[in-house]
Structure formats: structure tokens, C-alpha cells
Design an enzyme around this catalytic site. Sequence first.
Site: not given
Lengths: 380, 380
Positions: B73, B337
Site C-alpha cells: 500500500t 478491500c
Amino acid sequence: MIYLDNAATSYPKPENVYNAMIDHMKNAGANPGRSGHRLSLEAGRAILKTRELIGTLFNIDNPMQIIFTSNATDSLNLAIKGVLKKGDHVITSTMEHNSVLRPITALEKIGVENTIIQCNAEGVIDPEDIKRAIRSNTKLIALTHGSNVTGTLMPIEAVGRIAKEAGVLFLVDAAQTAGIYEIDVNKLNIDLLGVPGHKGLMGPQGTGILYIREGLDVLHFKEGGTGSKSEELTQPEMLPDRYESGTANTPGIVGLGAGIEFILKEGIEKIRNHEKELTQYFIEALAQIEQVKVYGPKDSEKQGAVISINIGEEDSSEIAFVLDQAFNIAVRSGLHCAPLAHKTIGSFEQGTVRFSIGYFNTKEDIDRAVEAIKEICKEI
Amino acid sequence: MIYLDNAATSYPKPENVYNAMIDHMKNAGANPGRSGHRLSLEAGRAILKTRELIGTLFNIDNPMQIIFTSNATDSLNLAIKGVLKKGDHVITSTMEHNSVLRPITALEKIGVENTIIQCNAEGVIDPEDIKRAIRSNTKLIALTHGSNVTGTLMPIEAVGRIAKEAGVLFLVDAAQTAGIYEIDVNKLNIDLLGVPGHKGLMGPQGTGILYIREGLDVLHFKEGGTGSKSEELTQPEMLPDRYESGTANTPGIVGLGAGIEFILKEGIEKIRNHEKELTQYFIEALAQIEQVKVYGPKDSEKQGAVISINIGEEDSSEIAFVLDQAFNIAVRSGLHCAPLAHKTIGSFEQGTVRFSIGYFNTKEDIDRAVEAIKEICKEI
């Protein structure tokens, strides 16, 4: 090897830190806060436990206001850039590390003004200088708790009061003091506290903390999976998720928790007293060596366990090299990523040879360091 | 415990990963690239070694173009925000993870336009759709190599060619494929490659990588101490320092290096074949169970070792809970997600039960999972 580079990272770590990390990785190495199976829940609990331990250490009421980062630099960047906007003014000091000075300098481009308060030759700041520098657009005071060059302890209690009275946010960089000195975020009026996990807190490298006072609006700079509100394409507002995207450094955070458990068990006062005693002992021994110039307050009441010296006009890297090669003593030389501090204390060209003491150092380590310095002085 | 949540994080890690980390922490736990003493130099060498191993794995000529981050991320945020400016256009797909979708959505506020290409119900993208979406202001194509929901493998070679021909940058999210599928950044025309260290690369959590093609201008978002050009208040331009401020996650990076050494020793083809075999075996067994709906291509040639299912109309979390509690099988449920992926495959309300296979899973693990699913189907 005599390790006197604890201001860079504490070494060794307490045995329970290694054990906790390996145990967690081998027996519960799943992702926290994502899946619902028992390993994942166990990982989630381990992270919550560390958050709560941090809360205990710094008297933080709500552990959800504690954000895990990858190091103190990460924490400080988030704090500084998260609150400062175009037109704001920030006050800091010449004793800051580049992890504070570089982000503040970078913000000049977007129109954030700054005042860097000049400290004296021992690295000491006058809180009244900070008070006088406050303007109508001052948003933040960013101050180190203890210099990583001279160990100089900053009057954060007085500055916290000044900040509170003026309605200015107060960010403390506790890179050199957390785990050794009492830091009560409420008592000290700290709004933002940046801490490395791997120095005084005795956790592994790769861990950092940012405490954000409840209700404070801090921008987020990373978005991603948080395991929460997954149906939305915008970052969740709730803490800590807002600032903790992606998979957490679970083994690191577990190790950090173990480090703090060690500290709480030993007692922060015992740790501080040990380091103070060795610092004073070292300072007094150094005072006896003619060629040695010691920087900073030269008083363990006024400084942490960081002692910067130079020997005559010798290059600091050269001395550090000899200490390592000939005496097996690990120190750091150069500017220590704090250029203005060296301009302040008068060592910008030469750098300094920095000895930084940790809880696991002994009086014998200091004796050996003093002997080595004496030997080197003789050779020069 | 049968662990089938390897898409979240691989578990267990190879034994040499644990050993390398502990050995490094205990015997060389200093800060890399700062001090000059032997422990610090050893830490620096350990980090360089991992950088070189990563270079070998992805055919990256200059290891200095490899940036260590805290997770994928972190890598993806740096890549996306580092190249996109106001007025730019970015193309991505509906199969992306929130680590791509959320940063891209966040950039809408500063005037970055986006096109999210609709994939088909199996998560497959048509490269021609990407080609057609390219505008004069398109700066970046961001695409996952393999979906974390359905395992669907994306045609990154074709898209890489399209990007190159159009003069558009190509960012690949290899979160589910690195370490298992061949990724040659040169051959595939990849400009930016985001990779987690703790999934297919078998390193610990807390590690990630961003590869940046040489000469590419990517903004930096963190400034701080780099151990280089310490006299300057601005961030150094040279890589990797420009993007690596503060103390590195040395134990994590050492563990990551050990994970890659394991992969190179086993051979990436052997790893892939093992995972493919189990995936195909699982898919075929699932096809025999009437109540089970399998998402994605249902073909191990077209997908990685990620298999999402639902049982009738049952809530995916409920099924995952029963698998854990009654059968000791660890999977993940919900949206993983990746909300648009679920809209694409038609599981947005229900989520999916995701089984993700790793190199250490066996045929017996799959048998146990199939048996458990059959049992659950009987109960419903």
C-alpha cells in the site's frame, strides 16, 4: 564489541523482544484486523496490546489515538504535513534532526512559513524566544525533547504551557527520550508525539509511533485497505484506520510491545538513573583529558545519555574509525543528520564523535571508552 | 490449523526467514548506512544484499532503483501520487484493491481524472478497453497482476505494450503474484512495480518494495535523515535515499532477503506449479458441490492460487467463521478491500469466502477444505 551507538538504535534488545517476535511469527503470523480466523484475531489482539502498553507509558487515554508508523521520521512527517497548510507558521529550533527540519523546509514551497529558534552553544533553548516568535498564523511548535547530537534536554513542560496558552499545537520529537524520561502527554500539553520504536522503547527497527490528541484534525497521506468500510472508495475517518493502510508490521509491533513491557517491568526511573550515572561518569572522565572537547551541557541533569566530543582538530570520522577498528567500540561520527545543531555548537565542519549510552551499557564499557580515547590522544 | 489465507500474508515463512531475522537482530542489530562501525556496515550490507536479490528476481538492472517501503500500500501510494499531477488522467480496473482505488479516488480532489475499466464477471479485462481509454492527458495505467478476490491474472504483457506505444507509464500491483509468477520489468515494460514483502516473497510483515524505472521522476512525500548529504536541509536527490528517510526496517528487510533466497533456491516455476496444481485440484473438487458458487476464471491457467466461493445465499463471514471454529481452517471472508471487484463479479452484498493457497499447502489441506465445505453444505 562495546556498543555506544544507542542514539541510532538501541542494541541489544531485551531477550523477550526477540522471543516475542519469533514466537508471534511462528505461531500467529497472520494478518491482523482482516480475516476473522483465530490466527488473525490473535495478531489483532497482539497489536492492540502494544497500543495499550504505549498508552500506559505516555498516559494516553485512548489507545486508538496511537498510530503505528515505520519510524519516527514517518511519524514526524505525518504530524508536520498533516497539520500545516499554506499560510501557516511553524516554530522549531536549531537543534532539530533533519526529520523535522527537512519536512518543514519542504513545506516552504507550498507557503508554510517557519521560524527556527537559535539555541545557545550548549544546545539550550530559551522558552521565551519561542513565546516571542509566536505570530497570529502560528499553527505549530515542533521541538525535540532531547538533542541527538548533544543530548541537551529541552524545556518541553514550559514550551507546552506556552503553546497551550497561545492556542498553538505542540509536537514533540521524543526520538532520544521515550522510554527513558517521563512523558505524560496530558501533563505536558503535547498534541502530537513522534517516537521511534527501536531506540529507548527497545523494539525492533521498522517501528514508530505517532500520538495524535483526540479531536485534532490531521490529514492522511496514504489510502488503502484498512479492513474497515471496505465498500467505500474513500479512506475511513476513524482512528487508527485513517492512518494505517495496508498490512501492519505485526512482528515489529509485537517486538515493540515486548520492549515496553521490559521497560515497565524495570521501571523507567531505574533505566534513567542507570543512564544518568554512566553519562555523568563519562563526562567527568572526559573532563580530565586535555585534548578532548565535550559539547553540550556536560551535566547529566541537563542532558540525556548522548555525549558528543572531538579530539583536537581531528576529523570525527577518523576517530570513530579508529575506535571501531582498534578498540572495537561502536560510535557514530559526522553530522548525525542534524546540520543546524552543529552550526549551533560550532562543529559543522568537523562533525562530532558521538557516544550514546543505553540501558545495557556498564561502567566497564565507559572505562574502556575513556581508555581508548586516552590512547588515541597519545597517538596524535 | 489449515492456513488458506496466503493472499493476506503467507504463513508459515520458510525457516531460514525466522533464522536470518533473529540472527541479524542478535548479532548485527545496528543502524545501516549511518555510523561507520562494523555492525552498522554489516547492517548496510544486509540491506544491499536484499536489494540485489530483488533485482535478480525482477530483472532490475540497478538495485538502487528499488525502494523499501512498509507494505505494498505504501509502495502504491508513492507510485500513484508520485507521478500524477493536476490535469493528468489515470486508467485502472474494477478488479483493483483499495490500495490502488483509494489513492486514485483521493487524487480526484486535486484534479486528477480517472477511468476505471469494467472487467467481465470473471474479473477479466480486455486490453483493448484500456487502449481505447487512453487520452492525450493519460499519464498512468495502474493494473493489478492478479486479483486478490478471484485470482484472475491480468494481461500485463499486452497492457505493457499498449502503455509503451502510447508513452504512458505502467504501474503493476504485484501483491498476489510476486514470487510466484515471472515478472521481468524490462520485458513487460513496467515503469513502477509495487510489491509486498510478506506474501509471495515470503518475508515478514512490515516490508514492501517499489521499483522505479531509472530516469522516472517520482515525487517524494517524506523527508528526513538519510545518512547522506546531512549538511543540507533539503532531501537528497539520489536513489534510494530520496525515498528512504529514517531508520530502515533492517530485520524485516533481512527476512525478506531470506525469503527471496528461498524462492530462488526452490525455483519460481516449482513454486508456481505446486500452487497451480492445488488450485486446479480445488476448483475441480468444488465444481462437484452443487450449492457452491465459484467465482473467477475457474482455471488455474488463468488465475493465481486465490479461489473465492459462496455457499448458496449464506453470509460469507458466517461460512468463514464455521470453517475456523468447527474445522480449524483459516480463510478470509467479506470484500477483501476490493469493493468494485465484488460489484464486477456480483458478490458485493454477500462478499466471498476466499481460500488462498501457498507454497506450504498440501493436497491434504485441500481435501480437508473440500470435506469441510461439503459438511457445511449438508448442514444448511
